[in-house]
Motif scaffolding. Sequence first.
Motif, mmCIF file in Angstrom:
data_model
loop_
_atom_site.group_PDB
_atom_site.id
_atom_site.type_symbol
_atom_site.label_atom_id
_atom_site.label_comp_id
_atom_site.label_asym_id
_atom_site.label_seq_id
_atom_site.Cartn_x
_atom_site.Cartn_y
_atom_site.Cartn_z
ATOM 1 N N ILE A 24 -2.883 61.703 19.460
ATOM 2 C CA ILE A 24 -2.704 61.877 20.903
ATOM 3 C C ILE A 24 -2.050 60.638 21.511
ATOM 4 C CG2 ILE A 24 -3.918 62.104 23.112
ATOM 5 C CD1 ILE A 24 -5.936 63.937 21.638
ATOM 6 N N GLU A 25 -2.493 59.470 21.087
ATOM 7 C CA GLU A 25 -1.922 58.225 21.615
ATOM 8 C C GLU A 25 -0.433 58.107 21.293
ATOM 9 O OE1 GLU A 25 -2.418 53.379 21.202
ATOM 10 O OE2 GLU A 25 -3.751 54.696 20.081
ATOM 11 N N GLN A 26 -0.056 58.446 20.075
ATOM 12 C CA GLN A 26 1.326 58.280 19.647
ATOM 13 C C GLN A 26 2.247 59.399 20.119
ATOM 14 O OE1 GLN A 26 0.956 57.908 15.377
ATOM 15 N NE2 GLN A 26 0.581 55.709 15.507
ATOM 16 N N ARG A 27 1.743 60.619 20.156
ATOM 17 C CA ARG A 27 2.620 61.769 20.436
ATOM 18 C C ARG A 27 2.350 62.446 21.766
ATOM 19 N NH1 ARG A 27 2.574 63.867 14.287
ATOM 20 N NH2 ARG A 27 3.781 62.112 13.503
ATOM 21 N N HIS A 28 1.267 62.063 22.422
ATOM 22 C CA HIS A 28 0.902 62.601 23.730
ATOM 23 C C HIS A 28 0.507 64.076 23.695
ATOM 24 C CE1 HIS A 28 2.155 58.786 25.329
ATOM 25 N NE2 HIS A 28 3.313 58.930 24.709
ATOM 26 N N TYR A 29 0.137 64.555 22.524
ATOM 27 C CA TYR A 29 -0.448 65.883 22.393
ATOM 28 C C TYR A 29 -1.330 65.877 21.148
ATOM 29 C CZ TYR A 29 3.380 66.672 19.044
ATOM 30 O OH TYR A 29 4.264 66.563 17.990
ATOM 31 N N ALA A 30 -2.280 66.787 21.119
ATOM 32 C CA ALA A 30 -3.244 66.833 20.017
ATOM 33 C C ALA A 30 -2.626 67.457 18.768
ATOM 34 C CB ALA A 30 -4.466 67.643 20.437
ATOM 35 N N PRO A 31 -3.147 67.088 17.594
ATOM 36 C CA PRO A 31 -2.680 67.726 16.355
ATOM 37 C C PRO A 31 -3.253 69.132 16.234
ATOM 38 C CG PRO A 31 -4.495 66.252 15.874
ATOM 39 C CD PRO A 31 -4.180 66.081 17.331
ATOM 40 N N SER A 32 -2.597 69.948 15.433
ATOM 41 C CA SER A 32 -3.127 71.278 15.152
ATOM 42 C C SER A 32 -4.246 71.166 14.114
ATOM 43 C CB SER A 32 -2.019 72.186 14.616
ATOM 44 O OG SER A 32 -1.629 71.773 13.316
ATOM 45 N N ILE A 33 -5.007 72.221 13.989
ATOM 46 C CA ILE A 33 -6.079 72.265 12.989
ATOM 47 C C ILE A 33 -5.482 72.066 11.595
ATOM 48 C CG2 ILE A 33 -7.903 73.699 11.965
ATOM 49 C CD1 ILE A 33 -8.415 72.841 14.897
ATOM 50 N N ARG A 34 -4.366 72.724 11.325
ATOM 51 C CA ARG A 34 -3.712 72.597 10.018
ATOM 52 C C ARG A 34 -3.186 71.181 9.767
ATOM 53 N NH1 ARG A 34 -3.050 77.603 7.519
ATOM 54 N NH2 ARG A 34 -3.321 79.343 8.946
ATOM 55 N N GLU A 56 -17.260 67.853 19.561
ATOM 56 C CA GLU A 56 -17.347 68.363 20.930
ATOM 57 C C GLU A 56 -18.803 68.375 21.400
ATOM 58 O OE1 GLU A 56 -15.339 71.810 23.630
ATOM 59 O OE2 GLU A 56 -15.768 72.322 21.542
ATOM 60 N N ALA A 57 -19.719 68.793 20.551
ATOM 61 C CA ALA A 57 -21.143 68.818 20.900
ATOM 62 C C ALA A 57 -21.670 67.414 21.194
ATOM 63 C CB ALA A 57 -21.955 69.467 19.776
ATOM 64 N N THR A 62 -13.009 67.225 24.056
ATOM 65 C CA THR A 62 -13.057 68.497 24.777
ATOM 66 C C THR A 62 -11.983 69.381 24.177
ATOM 67 O OG1 THR A 62 -13.737 67.410 26.807
ATOM 68 C CG2 THR A 62 -12.806 69.604 27.034
ATOM 69 N N ARG A 63 -12.326 70.644 23.956
ATOM 70 C CA ARG A 63 -11.353 71.596 23.412
ATOM 71 C C ARG A 63 -11.196 72.748 24.385
ATOM 72 N NH1 ARG A 63 -13.222 73.335 17.777
ATOM 73 N NH2 ARG A 63 -11.063 73.979 17.576
ATOM 74 N N ALA A 64 -9.951 73.042 24.722
ATOM 75 C CA ALA A 64 -9.652 74.169 25.605
ATOM 76 C C ALA A 64 -9.576 75.427 24.745
ATOM 77 C CB ALA A 64 -8.338 73.926 26.329
ATOM 78 N N GLN A 65 -10.441 76.375 25.012
ATOM 79 C CA GLN A 65 -10.495 77.603 24.223
ATOM 80 C C GLN A 65 -9.203 78.404 24.379
ATOM 81 O OE1 GLN A 65 -12.934 78.280 22.037
ATOM 82 N NE2 GLN A 65 -13.796 76.311 22.627
ATOM 83 N N GLY A 66 -8.667 78.851 23.270
ATOM 84 C CA GLY A 66 -7.481 79.699 23.279
ATOM 85 C C GLY A 66 -6.172 78.962 23.493
ATOM 86 N N ILE A 67 -6.217 77.634 23.535
ATOM 87 C CA ILE A 67 -4.994 76.857 23.735
ATOM 88 C C ILE A 67 -4.748 76.005 22.497
ATOM 89 C CG2 ILE A 67 -3.868 75.074 25.111
ATOM 90 C CD1 ILE A 67 -5.464 76.048 27.498
ATOM 91 N N ALA A 68 -3.626 76.263 21.839
ATOM 92 C CA ALA A 68 -3.268 75.462 20.666
ATOM 93 C C ALA A 68 -3.073 74.015 21.101
ATOM 94 C CB ALA A 68 -1.988 76.005 20.039
ATOM 95 N N ARG A 69 -3.593 73.100 20.337
ATOM 96 C CA ARG A 69 -3.490 71.665 20.614
ATOM 97 C C ARG A 69 -4.165 71.274 21.931
ATOM 98 N NH1 ARG A 69 0.424 69.575 17.041
ATOM 99 N NH2 ARG A 69 1.761 71.158 16.151
ATOM 100 N N GLY A 70 -5.109 72.086 22.360
ATOM 101 C CA GLY A 70 -5.794 71.844 23.624
ATOM 102 C C GLY A 70 -7.016 70.958 23.463
#
Length: 83
Positions: A24-34, A56-57, A62-70
């Motif tokens: 996130i720091e380097q690319r400004h978006y989260a990585p995918s699960i894969r 998350e627990a 925080t993860r946005a449900q249904g949003i890739a890289r959220g």
Amino acid sequence: MTNQVTSELSDRQRRIFLFVAKHIEQRHYAPSIREIAARLGISSTSVVEYNLAKLEAAGLITRAQGIARGMTIRKWPEGLRAE
């Protein structure tokens, strides 16, 4: 965040957290699960999902449900340093 949360994290959870935070720091978006699975040598995306749910627990992400890289970082655990 208390040291208790840091000590309760597994090694895999620490590595996932650090990878996500750095990505996130380097690319400004989260990585995918894969991407997480491939980078950390985890063969199953369900294992990544399980560990992200634990993070998350614990209130670390925080993860946005249904949003890739959220995914966003909520708190940085004390005592955990970036690699």
